[in-house]
Design an enzyme around this catalytic site. Sequence first.
Site, short mmCIF file in Angstrom:
data_model
loop_
_atom_site.label_atom_id
_atom_site.label_comp_id
_atom_site.label_asym_id
_atom_site.label_seq_id
_atom_site.Cartn_x
_atom_site.Cartn_y
_atom_site.Cartn_z
N LYS A 1 0.84 -1.21 0.00
CA LYS A 1 0.00 0.00 0.00
C LYS A 1 0.87 1.26 0.00
O LYS A 1 0.64 2.17 -0.79
CB LYS A 1 -0.94 0.02 1.22
CG LYS A 1 -1.89 -1.17 1.30
CD LYS A 1 -2.84 -1.06 2.47
CE LYS A 1 -2.17 -1.07 3.81
NZ LYS A 1 -1.45 -2.33 4.15
N ARG B 1 -9.87 1.11 8.07
CA ARG B 1 -9.47 -0.26 8.40
C ARG B 1 -10.57 -0.99 9.16
O ARG B 1 -10.40 -2.17 9.50
CB ARG B 1 -8.27 -0.19 9.34
CG ARG B 1 -6.96 -0.51 8.70
CD ARG B 1 -5.89 -0.24 9.74
NE ARG B 1 -4.74 -1.02 9.51
CZ ARG B 1 -3.64 -0.53 8.95
NH1 ARG B 1 -3.57 0.70 8.55
NH2 ARG B 1 -2.59 -1.30 8.82
N ARG C 1 11.73 -5.76 5.13
CA ARG C 1 11.55 -4.33 4.82
C ARG C 1 12.50 -3.44 5.65
O ARG C 1 12.69 -3.66 6.83
CB ARG C 1 10.11 -3.91 5.13
CG ARG C 1 9.92 -2.40 5.04
CD ARG C 1 8.51 -1.95 5.06
NE ARG C 1 7.77 -2.39 6.23
CZ ARG C 1 6.46 -2.23 6.38
NH1 ARG C 1 5.76 -1.68 5.41
NH2 ARG C 1 5.87 -2.66 7.46
N ARG D 1 11.10 -1.49 11.19
CA ARG D 1 9.98 -1.12 12.07
C ARG D 1 9.83 -2.09 13.24
O ARG D 1 10.05 -3.29 13.08
CB ARG D 1 8.68 -1.11 11.24
CG ARG D 1 8.41 0.26 10.64
CD ARG D 1 7.31 0.29 9.65
NE ARG D 1 6.08 -0.38 10.05
CZ ARG D 1 4.96 -0.34 9.32
NH1 ARG D 1 4.94 0.34 8.19
NH2 ARG D 1 3.89 -0.98 9.72
N ARG E 1 -0.76 -8.96 13.12
CA ARG E 1 -1.35 -7.93 12.25
C ARG E 1 -2.19 -8.58 11.16
O ARG E 1 -3.25 -8.07 10.79
CB ARG E 1 -0.24 -7.06 11.64
CG ARG E 1 0.37 -6.10 12.66
CD ARG E 1 1.73 -5.60 12.25
NE ARG E 1 1.73 -4.85 11.01
CZ ARG E 1 2.83 -4.63 10.27
NH1 ARG E 1 3.99 -5.12 10.66
NH2 ARG E 1 2.75 -3.93 9.18
#
Length: 217
Positions: free
Chosen positions: A13, A88, A127, A160, A171
Site C-alpha cells: 500500500k 481499516r 523491509r 519497524r 497484524r
Amino acid sequence: MRLVLLGPPGAGKGTQAQRLATEFDVPHISTGDTFRANALAETPLGRKAKEYMSRGALVPDEIVVEMVLDRLQKSDTEKGFILDGFPRTRPQAEALDSLLVSDGHRLDAVVDLVIDDELVVRRLVGRRSCPGCGALYHLSWGPPLLEGKCDNCGATLVKRDDDDKPTVRRRLEIYHSDTEVLEAYYATTGQLVKVAGDAPEVEVTRRALEALRAHLG
Ligand code: AP5
C-alpha cells in the site's frame, strides 16, 4: 482523484500510494506514517498510538477518525488524496463516507491489493525504511546501493518495531478479522477495484492504473 488503498500489511500500500500520488499529483496520506512520526516526536497522540502499534493491534477508531478527518480538511486535499491504511474498520469507512458526502464528494475507487499471507511475512521481515525521506527498501528485492543507507538522502535505514515475525502474524490476524470486511462493503457500493499485488512494483502500478482506467471509464 480520491482513492483508498486497501490490503493486508505488506501488500504494498505504501509503495503503490507513493507512486499513485505522483501519478495523480495528490497528497499521500498514511495513518501508519502519521502515527510513527508522532511516536518519534513523543507527542501525546504518538505515545497513545505506540501502545497499540507495537503489539500489532489497531489504534481505537475514535483516535484515528478524528486524526484523518482533520487531515482531510486541509486545502491540499481539494484535488483529491490517496489514503493508505485508512479506513481499516467499518466505523472508519462510514465516518469517511459521511465526511465526503457532507462535502459533496465520493471516493473514485478503492484499490484492493491482493497478496497471500506467506508473501506478506517475507516482505515485512525484509523491509527497511528511511526515517529521513520515507523511501522503502527490501533486503532481497530492492536493497539500497550502500548497505543500511538511503539512496536518496543517505540516512541510516531502520526496521519497524512491528515487523518481527510474531507481530506480523498478529497484524495479519487482525486484518482478516477487522479489515477484510471492507472488501464486501466497497463491493456493494461499486467502488472496489481488485489488483493482484504479487508482482514487481512497476508491474503492480501498471495493473492498478489499467484497472482504474477500466473502472472510471
Ligand atoms: P501501517 O503503517 O498502515 O501498516 P500496514 O497496513 O500494516 O501496512 P505496511 O505499512 O506494513 O505495509 P504496506 O502495505 O504499506 O507495504 P509496503 O509498501 O511498505 O500501520 C501500522 C500500524 O498503525 C497498524 O498496525 C495499527 O496499529 C496502526 N494503524 C494505522 N492505520 C490505522 C487505522 N486506520 N486504524 C487503526 N490503527 C491503524 O511494502 C512492504 C515491503 O514490501 C517493503 O519492503 C517494500 O519495499 C516491499 N514491496 C512492496 N511492493 C513490492 C513488490 N511489488 N514486490 C516486491 N517487494 C515489494
